[in-house]
Design a protein around this motif. Structure first.
Motif, PDB file in Angstrom:
ATOM      1  N   GLN A 199       0.888  -1.063  -0.018  1.00 18.92           N
ATOM      2  CA  GLN A 199       0.121  -0.107  -0.090  1.00 18.92           C
ATOM      3  C   GLN A 199       1.083   1.240  -0.082  1.00 18.92           C
ATOM      4  O   GLN A 199       2.122   1.160   0.658  1.00 18.92           O
ATOM      5  CB  GLN A 199      -0.982   0.036   1.383  1.00 18.92           C
ATOM      6  CG  GLN A 199      -2.086  -0.817   1.116  1.00 18.92           C
ATOM      7  CD  GLN A 199      -1.742  -2.274   1.319  1.00 18.92           C
ATOM      8  OE1 GLN A 199      -0.999  -2.644   2.089  1.00 18.92           O
ATOM      9  NE2 GLN A 199      -2.716  -3.076   0.613  1.00 18.92           N
ATOM     10  N   MET A 200       0.463   2.119  -0.614  1.00 20.17           N
ATOM     11  CA  MET A 200       0.931   3.460  -0.675  1.00 20.17           C
ATOM     12  C   MET A 200      -0.047   4.315   0.255  1.00 20.17           C
ATOM     13  O   MET A 200      -1.174   4.923  -0.195  1.00 20.17           O
ATOM     14  CB  MET A 200       1.479   4.176  -2.021  1.00 20.17           C
ATOM     15  CG  MET A 200       1.548   5.817  -1.792  1.00 20.17           C
ATOM     16  SD  MET A 200       1.822   6.399  -3.643  1.00 20.17           S
ATOM     17  CE  MET A 200       3.790   5.622  -4.038  1.00 20.17           C
ATOM     18  N   HIS A 232       2.494  10.572  -7.885  1.00 21.55           N
ATOM     19  CA  HIS A 232       1.733   9.852  -8.753  1.00 21.55           C
ATOM     20  C   HIS A 232       2.468   8.928  -9.760  1.00 21.55           C
ATOM     21  O   HIS A 232       2.144   7.674 -10.147  1.00 21.55           O
ATOM     22  CB  HIS A 232       0.511  10.783  -9.264  1.00 21.55           C
ATOM     23  CG  HIS A 232      -0.259  10.176 -10.395  1.00 21.55           C
ATOM     24  ND1 HIS A 232       0.305   9.666 -11.551  1.00 21.55           N
ATOM     25  CD2 HIS A 232      -1.357   9.781 -10.061  1.00 21.55           C
ATOM     26  CE1 HIS A 232      -0.814   9.255 -12.171  1.00 21.55           C
ATOM     27  NE2 HIS A 232      -1.923   9.298 -11.077  1.00 21.55           N
ATOM     28  N   TYR A 239       3.709   5.872  -8.081  1.00 24.01           N
ATOM     29  CA  TYR A 239       2.783   4.883  -7.867  1.00 24.01           C
ATOM     30  C   TYR A 239       2.352   4.115  -9.330  1.00 24.01           C
ATOM     31  O   TYR A 239       2.333   2.982  -9.183  1.00 24.01           O
ATOM     32  CB  TYR A 239       1.408   5.423  -7.249  1.00 24.01           C
ATOM     33  CG  TYR A 239       0.431   4.470  -7.184  1.00 24.01           C
ATOM     34  CD1 TYR A 239       0.393   3.665  -6.087  1.00 24.01           C
ATOM     35  CD2 TYR A 239      -0.546   4.350  -7.950  1.00 24.01           C
ATOM     36  CE1 TYR A 239      -0.578   2.766  -5.853  1.00 24.01           C
ATOM     37  CE2 TYR A 239      -1.783   3.644  -7.963  1.00 24.01           C
ATOM     38  CZ  TYR A 239      -1.726   2.755  -6.759  1.00 24.01           C
ATOM     39  OH  TYR A 239      -2.718   1.847  -6.526  1.00 24.01           O
ATOM     40  N   SER A 240       2.529   4.929 -10.195  1.00 24.73           N
ATOM     41  CA  SER A 240       2.348   4.345 -11.765  1.00 24.73           C
ATOM     42  C   SER A 240       3.319   3.434 -12.026  1.00 24.73           C
ATOM     43  O   SER A 240       3.017   2.232 -12.398  1.00 24.73           O
ATOM     44  CB  SER A 240       2.163   5.521 -12.686  1.00 24.73           C
ATOM     45  OG  SER A 240       1.256   6.199 -12.359  1.00 24.73           O
ATOM     46  N   GLU A 247       2.802   0.179  -9.993  1.00 23.12           N
ATOM     47  CA  GLU A 247       1.901  -0.646 -10.598  1.00 23.12           C
ATOM     48  C   GLU A 247       2.408  -1.317 -11.664  1.00 23.12           C
ATOM     49  O   GLU A 247       2.217  -2.657 -11.881  1.00 23.12           O
ATOM     50  CB  GLU A 247       0.669   0.111 -10.895  1.00 23.12           C
ATOM     51  CG  GLU A 247      -0.427   0.418  -9.830  1.00 23.12           C
ATOM     52  CD  GLU A 247      -1.458  -0.513  -9.831  1.00 23.12           C
ATOM     53  OE1 GLU A 247      -1.072  -1.711 -10.388  1.00 23.12           O
ATOM     54  OE2 GLU A 247      -2.113  -0.203  -9.001  1.00 23.12           O
ATOM     55  N   MET A 290      -1.490  -3.997  -5.439  1.00 25.21           N
ATOM     56  CA  MET A 290      -0.979  -2.497  -4.856  1.00 25.21           C
ATOM     57  C   MET A 290      -2.121  -1.720  -5.103  1.00 25.21           C
ATOM     58  O   MET A 290      -2.833  -1.515  -5.742  1.00 25.21           O
ATOM     59  CB  MET A 290      -0.053  -2.271  -6.286  1.00 25.21           C
ATOM     60  CG  MET A 290       0.724  -0.993  -6.148  1.00 25.21           C
ATOM     61  SD  MET A 290       1.804  -1.008  -4.837  1.00 25.21           S
ATOM     62  CE  MET A 290       2.057   0.764  -4.454  1.00 25.21           C
ATOM     63  N   MET A 313      -3.368   2.359  -3.415  1.00 22.45           N
ATOM     64  CA  MET A 313      -3.268   3.706  -2.714  1.00 22.45           C
ATOM     65  C   MET A 313      -4.376   3.990  -1.603  1.00 22.45           C
ATOM     66  O   MET A 313      -5.588   3.716  -1.834  1.00 22.45           O
ATOM     67  CB  MET A 313      -3.300   4.760  -3.703  1.00 22.45           C
ATOM     68  CG  MET A 313      -2.863   6.300  -3.132  1.00 22.45           C
ATOM     69  SD  MET A 313      -3.009   7.549  -4.192  1.00 22.45           S
ATOM     70  CE  MET A 313      -1.386   7.117  -5.119  1.00 22.45           C
ATOM     71  N   LEU A 330       4.989   3.692   2.473  1.00 27.04           N
ATOM     72  CA  LEU A 330       4.869   2.407   1.741  1.00 27.04           C
ATOM     73  C   LEU A 330       4.623   1.263   2.866  1.00 27.04           C
ATOM     74  O   LEU A 330       5.864   1.333   3.667  1.00 27.04           O
ATOM     75  CB  LEU A 330       6.058   2.110   0.818  1.00 27.04           C
ATOM     76  CG  LEU A 330       6.292   3.123  -0.475  1.00 27.04           C
ATOM     77  CD1 LEU A 330       7.295   2.787  -1.273  1.00 27.04           C
ATOM     78  CD2 LEU A 330       4.823   3.275  -1.504  1.00 27.04           C
ATOM     79  N   SER A 389      10.929   0.809  -8.976  1.00 29.50           N
ATOM     80  CA  SER A 389      10.167   1.974  -9.495  1.00 29.50           C
ATOM     81  C   SER A 389      10.935   3.296  -9.096  1.00 29.50           C
ATOM     82  O   SER A 389      11.083   4.189 -10.019  1.00 29.50           O
ATOM     83  CB  SER A 389       8.904   1.825  -8.476  1.00 29.50           C
ATOM     84  OG  SER A 389       8.193   0.804  -8.624  1.00 29.50           O
TER      85      SER A 389
END
Length: 554
Positions: free
Chosen positions: A313-314, A327, A330-331, A334, A348, A350, A379, A415
């Motif tokens: 989780q974020m 953002h 997070y992308s 993913e 995954m 948010m 995170l 990431s």
């Protein structure tokens, strides 16, 4: 010959009765000296002040007779509770009966359900302010023996009045004593931050920055029993592994990105994230608050190895805008998550939670930075900040999956690298190969090192072995590593610690007052009998002599 023998008996036998017989009774007594007392280490419940409010246990000294929860009377007694029988309602019931102290025994073979029940109980116990001493201890053979005897004595407190009197004389009790002075406040106790930086290619003050944060200390209802394997260790382990991988990229001129990456291993994690607060204040005071605007994202890491979790989780205080680095990260995560073929069910998500400024404490470490209007996120493999395992002494290595931890570190690092080099979100090639791959053995080694010892903030000074080891390892990969020690403002302290985290407790066998009365009656009867026997000894001896002579003549 017979006359001489009787003369010797006449002169010495009364003294034999008075001296030898009592000694023989003591020698053949069934009470063994080694069973008379036990000594073991007990760990006191948390005591601290935070934001002007007091929490935990205010007292330390114990001197009381032991009882179990089933005893008919526990007023002014020390109650022994087993962790597998503790529940919040039962504990409150014990407190209502007026004990002088409580000792909770921790078993090593609790079932998963019992562990979860105790973890939930911990969270409720920490919310209470206790005026009596509350201690915890690992249940060893000596403590099992003490508990068994006290429990047996407790069960005898039923039946007829006569039976109760007899049982009170024959039962064995224990007096529990801790030699502990009055606990004192520690206004000069310091917390320690460990921080470093990897400078990007270009003019340092003009480059964007990403800050990586993890607190390394542990927290639980008993500070010296808290190892924080998941909540306090996995974030720090992830930090070290990410520093190792990025250090290789930054040390090569061909792969030197145009980003500054700052590292912060913060102290005082569960005490409202005091280390992060100090870091923010220093950054604002030293170089001007405008420099914080170069920070594009603060990534905090905590509890990355939950055994039962198949997700990452974020946690954010505000949903990030589409053009923000948060953002973008997070992308990337993913995309990388979908590429993990060995875990097709891995998720995954948010999680958005607003900051409660009215609360005494923050929920996640990123909230410290979000309050200063910095883009920040935490995170974690935990879905909720209310998960009681974050603040439990049963947050042990057994609750951590090394596979999950390695997987999460890989996703975060992959990431992060994509963000540093601004790689297209459509590219899915594998970056984590060779020296850039996560080294499982190194991750496991650091996890075992950190989770094998208690790391409460109260004892994490500059010279502590854990602090030194973390600083040394971080300095192998990043630049400018330093330990920054700080303490609470004496005029208006945000936090205050207290001493007396552990003590030696002795358990000595005691008997009831009825037993003492019985002993007094027996001694008086013995002395009276011996007195009359000595006074009439010559008459008794004459009778024996006459009988022997008659038998001899016959």
């Amino acid at each position: 010959m017979l006359e001489e023998a009787f003369e010797a008996i006449r002169s010495g036998f009364p003294l034999v009765l008075l001296a030898v017989v009592p000694a023989m009774v003591l020698i053949i007594s069934p009470i063994a000296v080694v069973d008379a007392a036990h000594e073991f280490t007990v760990y006191r419940m948390q005591q601290y002040d935070l934001q002007g409010n007091s929490y935990g246990c205010k007292s330390a000294a114990i001197s009381a007779e032991a009882r179990t929860i089933d005893s008919s009377s526990i007023a002014r007694k020390c109650v022994l509770l087993r962790a597998d029988e503790v529940a919040h309602g039962k504990y409150l019931e014990v407190l209502d009966r007026g004990p002088s102290s409580v000792v909770i025994l921790l078993q090593s073979n609790m079932s998963k359900e019992e562990v979860q029940r105790f973890i939930s109980f911990e969270a409720e116990l920490l919310a209470l302010e206790s005026n009596i001493p509350v201690y915890f201890a690992y249940e060893n053979e000596d403590l099992k023996d003490v508990y068994s005897r006290v429990s047996h004595s407790t069960k005898q407190e039923s039946g007829s009045a006569l039976q109760a009197v007899v049982d009170s004389a024959t039962s064995v009790g224990y007096q529990l004593v801790t030699v502990s002075p009055q606990n004192k406040a520690l206004p000069d106790q310091k917390l320690v931050n460990i921080q470093g930086v990897l400078h990007g290619l270009g003019v340092e003050d003009q480059l964007p920055a990403i800050v990586l944060v993890a607190h390394y200390d542990s927290f639980g209802v008993a500070p010296m029993l808290s190892t924080g394997a998941n909540s306090g260790s996995t974030g720090a382990v992830a930090m070290l592994e990410i520093a190792r991988i990025l250090g290789k990229l930054y040390s090569n001129s061909r792969t030197h990105p145009r980003y500054n990456v700052l590292f912060l291993l913060s102290g005082g994690g569960k005490f409202n994230y005091q280390g992060s607060r100090k870091w923010i204040e220093d950054a604002a005071d030293t170089t001007g608050s405008s420099s914080l605007s170069n920070t594009k994202l603060v990534l905090c890491m905590e509890a990355l190895g939950s055994e039962d979790s198949k997700s990452l989780q974020m946690h954010v205080s505000k949903p990030p805008s589409s053009n923000s680095v948060a953002h973008s990260m997070y992308s990337y995560m993913e995309k990388v998550r979908l590429a993990v073929e060995s875990h097709p069910d891995y998720e995954m998500s948010m999680v958005h939670k607003k900051i409660r400024l009215s609360s005494d404490s923050l929920s996640w470490e990123h909230e410290r930075f979000s309050i200063r209007r910095l883009h920040a996120a935490t995170l974690s493999s935990l879905a909720e900040h209310t998960d009681p395992a974050r603040r439990s002494i049963l947050d042990t290595k057994d609750q951590v999956s090394v596979d999950n931890l390695v997987r999460n570190i890989g996703i975060i690092t992959d990431s992060l690298i994509r963000q540093l080099y601004n790689i297209s979100h459509n590219d899915t090639f594998d970056l984590m190969t060779g020296d850039l791959s996560v080294q499982r053995d190194k991750v496991q080694s650091w996890l075992e090192f950190l989770s094998s010892q208690a790391r409460p903030a109260q004892v994490m000074g500059e010279d502590h072995a854990v602090v030194t080891a973390l600083a040394t390892e971080l300095s192998n990969h990043v630049r400018g590593v330093q330990k920054v020690a700080f303490k609470a403002d004496k005029r208006d302290p945000e936090f205050m610690f207290y001493d007396g985290l552990s003590f030696q407790m002795s358990a000595s066998i005691v008997r009831s007052a009825v037993f003492d009365l019985y002993v007094t009656v027996l001694v008086a009867g013995y002395i009276t009998t011996i007195y009359f026997f000595v006074m009439k000894f010559n008459l008794f001896l004459s009778m024996v002599k006459k009988s022997l002579l008659c038998a001899q003549n016959a």
